[in-house]
Design a protein around this motif. Structure first.
Motif, PDB file in Angstrom:
ATOM      1  N   GLU A  92      -3.366  20.039  64.241  1.00 57.38           N
ATOM      2  CA  GLU A  92      -2.443  20.945  63.586  1.00 57.38           C
ATOM      3  C   GLU A  92      -1.449  20.134  62.781  1.00 57.38           C
ATOM      4  OE1 GLU A  92      -0.590  23.799  66.109  1.00 57.38           O
ATOM      5  OE2 GLU A  92      -2.435  24.166  67.218  1.00 57.38           O
ATOM      6  N   GLU A  93      -0.961  20.724  61.745  1.00 62.37           N
ATOM      7  CA  GLU A  93       0.029  20.075  60.901  1.00 62.37           C
ATOM      8  C   GLU A  93       1.368  20.076  61.636  1.00 62.37           C
ATOM      9  OE1 GLU A  93       0.854  17.929  57.617  1.00 62.37           O
ATOM     10  OE2 GLU A  93      -1.056  18.856  58.035  1.00 62.37           O
ATOM     11  N   VAL A  94       1.901  18.900  61.895  1.00 66.27           N
ATOM     12  CA  VAL A  94       3.188  18.768  62.567  1.00 66.27           C
ATOM     13  C   VAL A  94       4.238  18.574  61.489  1.00 66.27           C
ATOM     14  CG1 VAL A  94       4.551  17.409  64.184  1.00 66.27           C
ATOM     15  CG2 VAL A  94       2.117  17.756  64.588  1.00 66.27           C
ATOM     16  N   PRO A  95       5.249  19.435  61.478  1.00 67.66           N
ATOM     17  CA  PRO A  95       6.291  19.287  60.449  1.00 67.66           C
ATOM     18  C   PRO A  95       7.008  17.950  60.580  1.00 67.66           C
ATOM     19  CG  PRO A  95       6.603  21.304  61.742  1.00 67.66           C
ATOM     20  CD  PRO A  95       5.488  20.541  62.360  1.00 67.66           C
ATOM     21  N   ASP A  96       7.456  17.446  59.472  1.00 66.86           N
ATOM     22  CA  ASP A  96       8.205  16.198  59.484  1.00 66.86           C
ATOM     23  C   ASP A  96       9.546  16.405  60.163  1.00 66.86           C
ATOM     24  OD1 ASP A  96       6.282  14.702  58.183  1.00 66.86           O
ATOM     25  OD2 ASP A  96       7.037  15.245  56.199  1.00 66.86           O
ATOM     26  N   LEU A  97       9.971  15.385  60.901  1.00 71.15           N
ATOM     27  CA  LEU A  97      11.272  15.427  61.557  1.00 71.15           C
ATOM     28  C   LEU A  97      12.317  14.899  60.592  1.00 71.15           C
ATOM     29  CD1 LEU A  97      10.316  13.963  65.047  1.00 71.15           C
ATOM     30  CD2 LEU A  97      10.700  16.338  64.464  1.00 71.15           C
ATOM     31  N   PRO A  98      13.527  15.421  60.692  1.00 65.38           N
ATOM     32  CA  PRO A  98      14.583  14.879  59.827  1.00 65.38           C
ATOM     33  C   PRO A  98      14.872  13.430  60.207  1.00 65.38           C
ATOM     34  CG  PRO A  98      15.521  16.375  61.438  1.00 65.38           C
ATOM     35  CD  PRO A  98      14.027  16.472  61.565  1.00 65.38           C
ATOM     36  N   GLU A  99      15.429  12.695  59.272  1.00 67.52           N
ATOM     37  CA  GLU A  99      15.756  11.300  59.529  1.00 67.52           C
ATOM     38  C   GLU A  99      16.774  11.226  60.666  1.00 67.52           C
ATOM     39  OE1 GLU A  99      17.767   7.730  57.038  1.00 67.52           O
ATOM     40  OE2 GLU A  99      16.255   8.943  56.014  1.00 67.52           O
ATOM     41  N   GLU A 100      16.589  10.239  61.531  1.00 65.05           N
ATOM     42  CA  GLU A 100      17.485  10.079  62.675  1.00 65.05           C
ATOM     43  C   GLU A 100      18.828   9.531  62.197  1.00 65.05           C
ATOM     44  OE1 GLU A 100      17.373   8.207  67.191  1.00 65.05           O
ATOM     45  OE2 GLU A 100      15.744   7.788  65.808  1.00 65.05           O
TER      46      GLU A 100
END
Length: 192
Positions: A97-105
């Motif tokens: 499944e396509e995992v959404p990108d996480l925001p930059e830490e």
């Protein structure tokens, strides 16, 4: 009188250590005795079974020249007689499944930052920083990214233990995460 009591306590506390040392004995001597006993028992078993076949003689000679222990030798013999087992075909790969990108830490010194730690079922603990204004959905995305799919796993707080509710437009602060937090990744109960 008091010195006798102290001496008695000292002797009593030293007895378990002395007993362990005596029980341990001399390492080389104990191994030799065990080896002699094993050879004697093997010889008796062989005599009880009658003459050995040529194959057993070859195996015995090979094992005596190598540095195999009797346990390893027996395991090797068991494996020689064991029929080959068929290996099941690999399972069909599941579509990713396509995992959404996480925001930059964000950096640790930035304002309005909270550190969230996930205690995984494997026992490992994963940590990541987020902005408090970040969407609460990011926690679920992070959980999927590290290998715990939301259809099988959920998040809960440690104390008081309750499931973490993530509603559409909520921020982390709205979901109740305003300070550094430890969340448990737990398996969801499967309904039949």
């Amino acid at each position: 009188m008091a010195s006798r009591g102290v001496l008695g306590i000292f002797i009593l506390s030293a007895l378990p250590i002395l007993w362990l040392e005596l029980r341990r004995g001399i390492p080389g001597l104990e191994e030799e005795e065990n080896e002699k006993r094993q050879k004697f028992v093997r010889k008796q078993q062989q005599e009880a079974q009658g003459e050995k076949g040529d194959e057993d003689l070859v195996l015995d000679n090979a094992s005596h020249t190598s540095s195999e222990t009797p346990g390893r030798e027996a395991a090797r013999r068991r494996n020689l007689c064991e029929p080959l087992r068929t290996v099941p075909p690999p399972a069909a790969p599941q579509p990713q499944e396509e995992v959404p990108d996480l925001p930059e830490e964000p950096s640790a010194t930035a304002e309005e930052v909270v550190t969230v730690a996930l205690r995984c079922p494997s026992g490992s603990v994963l940590r990541r920083r987020f902005l408090k204004s970040c969407s609460a959905q990011v926690l679920l995305d992070w959980m999927v990214r590290v290998g715990y799919h939301t259809s099988l796993y959920g998040l809960s707080t440690s104390f008081p233990r309750k499931s973490l509710e993530v509603v559409g437009g909520w921020s982390l602060e709205d979901a109740g995460i305003s300070t550094d937090t430890m969340l448990n990744v737990e398996e969801k109960e499967q309904s039949n």
